[in-house]
Structure formats: structure tokens, C-alpha cells
Design a protein around this motif. Structure first.
Motif, short mmCIF file in Angstrom:
data_model
loop_
_atom_site.label_atom_id
_atom_site.label_comp_id
_atom_site.label_asym_id
_atom_site.label_seq_id
_atom_site.Cartn_x
_atom_site.Cartn_y
_atom_site.Cartn_z
N GLY A 38 -13.32 24.95 41.77
CA GLY A 38 -13.93 24.13 42.81
C GLY A 38 -12.97 23.27 43.62
N THR A 42 -9.85 29.30 46.64
CA THR A 42 -10.35 30.49 47.32
C THR A 42 -10.60 30.21 48.80
N THR A 43 -11.13 29.03 49.08
CA THR A 43 -11.36 28.65 50.48
C THR A 43 -10.05 28.66 51.25
P1 ADP Z 1 -11.93 27.34 43.85
O1 ADP Z 1 -11.49 28.65 44.42
O2 ADP Z 1 -10.79 26.40 43.61
O3 ADP Z 1 -12.81 27.48 42.65
P2 ADP Z 1 -13.63 27.17 46.21
O4 ADP Z 1 -12.73 27.24 47.39
O5 ADP Z 1 -14.35 28.40 45.82
O6 ADP Z 1 -12.80 26.59 44.97
O7 ADP Z 1 -14.71 26.03 46.44
C1 ADP Z 1 -14.34 24.69 46.80
C2 ADP Z 1 -15.60 23.85 46.92
O8 ADP Z 1 -16.36 24.33 48.00
C3 ADP Z 1 -16.51 23.89 45.70
O9 ADP Z 1 -17.12 22.64 45.57
C4 ADP Z 1 -17.51 24.95 46.07
O10 ADP Z 1 -18.72 24.75 45.40
C5 ADP Z 1 -17.65 24.72 47.57
N1 ADP Z 1 -18.05 25.92 48.31
C6 ADP Z 1 -17.44 27.14 48.30
N2 ADP Z 1 -18.06 27.99 49.14
C7 ADP Z 1 -19.09 27.29 49.69
C8 ADP Z 1 -20.10 27.58 50.66
N3 ADP Z 1 -20.19 28.79 51.23
N4 ADP Z 1 -20.98 26.61 50.97
C9 ADP Z 1 -20.89 25.38 50.42
N5 ADP Z 1 -19.97 25.02 49.52
C10 ADP Z 1 -19.07 25.95 49.16
#
Ligand code: ADP
Ligand code: ADP
Length: 227
Positions: A38, A42-43
């Protein structure tokens, strides 16, 4: 070089996934994004191939704003590997690896020869070329995923927890093969993991992220503070 300039990503529900990230990912080296679930790993990765666009700030590829490059052109230069290799179940291994060359209209024979060459490079017996993904182990499937990402020789490779789903012994050999491959290929690699040991082992540079998407550290492994 990939440059993040004040990049923030706020999702529609208000979640701030990445908060004012400014870093440089040098050409030809491995940069690892590490941190708990979180924290925006990935984002951050998906903003590089424009699966997601930043809310604020910008990302440059060799000094060009990636929003000025159309997504198909951008993605042609970016290989992408995910945790569950994401192979096409009804295509043979050789055809999975040759997916991008086929899309680019390469001659079929040349595409298959390239796929076979890559199988050897990633440590897969070319005899497996005619099998289907379900006939391979998880570790072998990840090797296919890496070979597929490399097929059209993109300068950039994005890897999202590529070795997290395989057992520790296989993971170690995959990590070592990636380092061996990188010594020959010199790709610009952004590698995402939640495992700090993996980050230290693979990263020329490591970006440590915190939940909330803030960068806590950005340094070569020897200089990383332990905490
Ligand atoms: P990681 O890859 O480090 O686990 P992410 O980039 O997947 O982290 O997610 C970062 C944050 O953004 C987390 O709180 C996740 O729940 C939130 N998040 C990811 N995708 C979405 C989305 N499409 N809508 C809302 N929140 C999101
Ligand atoms: P997941 O949520 O399972 O991590 P995504 O929904 O992000 O995966 O992606 C779905 C599929 O789309 C993946 O199998 C991935 O290989 C493919 N994909 C997404 N973006 C790209 C890209 N830029 N180049 C090649 N394949 C891509």
C-alpha cells in the motif's frame, strides 16, 4: 534515464498513493522500489508506462515528458513483468515469448528464433517451447514472463514483484539470473518488491517508500540506514 519530478497520484476516492516523488532512475541500472503493502510501489511503476497518469508532477524518459509520447510507442520500449507471469494459457511457450514480435509484424520464423534464444538466456530448456503454461512450474513461468518482456529488446524493464510468488530456493536462482542477465544487457530496470533483502541484493539504487506514498530514503544499498 527516467525522472520523476514532484509526482503525486491521488485516486478518485482521495487516497494519496504517491506523494511528491522526485527521483532519477539512471539508464542501465536497477532501481528498486521497496516498502510495505500500500505504499505506492505499483502505482509508481504503472505511471512509467502510462497505465496510470500522475495527478501532479511529471515523468520524463530521457528528458522527454512521457505524456508527449503516445502510449503504444512508449510501451514498445518498455518490457513489463508481473507477479503471476500473466501468460496466455492457450498459447505455447514459444508463442507467448514472441507475443510482442508478432504484434510488431516480425517474420514468424525470426520471432520464434528470437524466442528460442531468449529461453536459453533466461535458463529455460528450449525443449519446453512447445508446452503450454500450465505444464510449467511457477518459477519456469516467471522465466517465460521475463523472456517475453525482453523479446523486442526494450531499453526499459518494469518488474512488479516478479519473484514473490515462487518458493525461496527458486527465488534465489531467479534473482541471480536477473543479475547475470543485467550484466550483459544493461537495461534500465525498475523493480518493485516488499522484501528489503531482495531490494538490497538487486538494487544499484533503492527507493524506500512509506504508506502514504512518501519517499523515506533513496540511496545505494551500502548507504541505506537500517530501520
Ligand atoms: P503497493 O504496490 O505498494 O502495494 P499501490 O500502489 O498498489 O501500493 O497502492 C497504494 C495505495 O493506493 C493503497 O492505499 C491502495 O489501496 C491505493 N489504491 C491503489 N489503486 C487504487 C485505486 N484504483 N483506487 C483507489 N485507491 C487505490
Ligand atoms: P495485475 O492487476 O494482475 O497486476 P494488470 O491489470 O495491471 O495486472 O495488467 C493486466 C495485464 O495487462 C497483465 O497481464 C499485463 O501483462 C498486461 N499489460 C498491462 N500493461 C502492459 C504494458 N504496458 N505492456 C505489456 N503488457 C501490459
Amino acid at each position: 534515464m527516467i525522472t520523476f519530478e514532484g509526482v503525486t497520484k491521488r485516486y478518485a476516492d482521495g487516497t494519496v498513493a504517491v506523494d511528491d516523488l522526485s527521483i532519477e532512475v539512471p539508464t542501465g541500472s536497477i532501481t528498486v522500489f521497496v516498502g510495505p503493502s500500500g505504499c505506492g510501489k505499483t502505482t509508481s511503476l504503472r505511471m512509467i508506462n502510462r497505465m496510470i497518469d500522475p495527478t501532479e508532477g511529471r515523468i520524463l524518459l530521457d528528458d522527454q515528458d512521457i505524456r508527449k509520447i503516445d502510449p503504444p510507442t512508449l510501451r514498445r520500449g518498455i518490457g513489463y513483468v508481473i507477479q503471476q507471469a500473466g501468460l496466455f494459457p492457450h498459447r505455447k511457450i514459444v508463442d507467448n515469448i514472441a507475443t510482442v514480435p508478432y504484434l510488431l509484424g516480425w517474420d514468424k520464423k525470426k520471432a520464434r528464433a528470437r524466442a528460442t534464444e531468449l529461453m536459453e538466456r533466461v535458463g529455460l530448456d528450449p525443449k519446453l517451447a512447445g508446452r503450454y503454461p500450465f505444464q510449467l512450474s511457477g518459477g519456469q513461468q516467471q522465466r517465460v514472463g521475463v523472456a517475453r518482456a525482453l523479446a523486442a529488446d526494450p531499453p526499459v524493464l518494469l518488474m512488479d514483484e516478479p519473484f514473490s510468488a515462487v518458493d525461496p530456493v527458486v527465488r534465489t536462482s531467479l534473482q541471480e539470473e536477473l543479475l547475470r542477465l543485467q550484466a550483459e544487457l544493461h537495461k534500465t530496470i525498475v523493480f518493485v518488491t516488499h522484501d528489503i533483502d531482495e531490494a538490497i541484493k538487486l538494487g544499484d539504487t533503492v527507493a524506500v517508500l512509506r504508506v502514504g506514498g512518501k519517499l523515506a530514503q533513496f540511496a545505494a544499498p551500502p548507504a541505506l540506514l537500517s530501520d
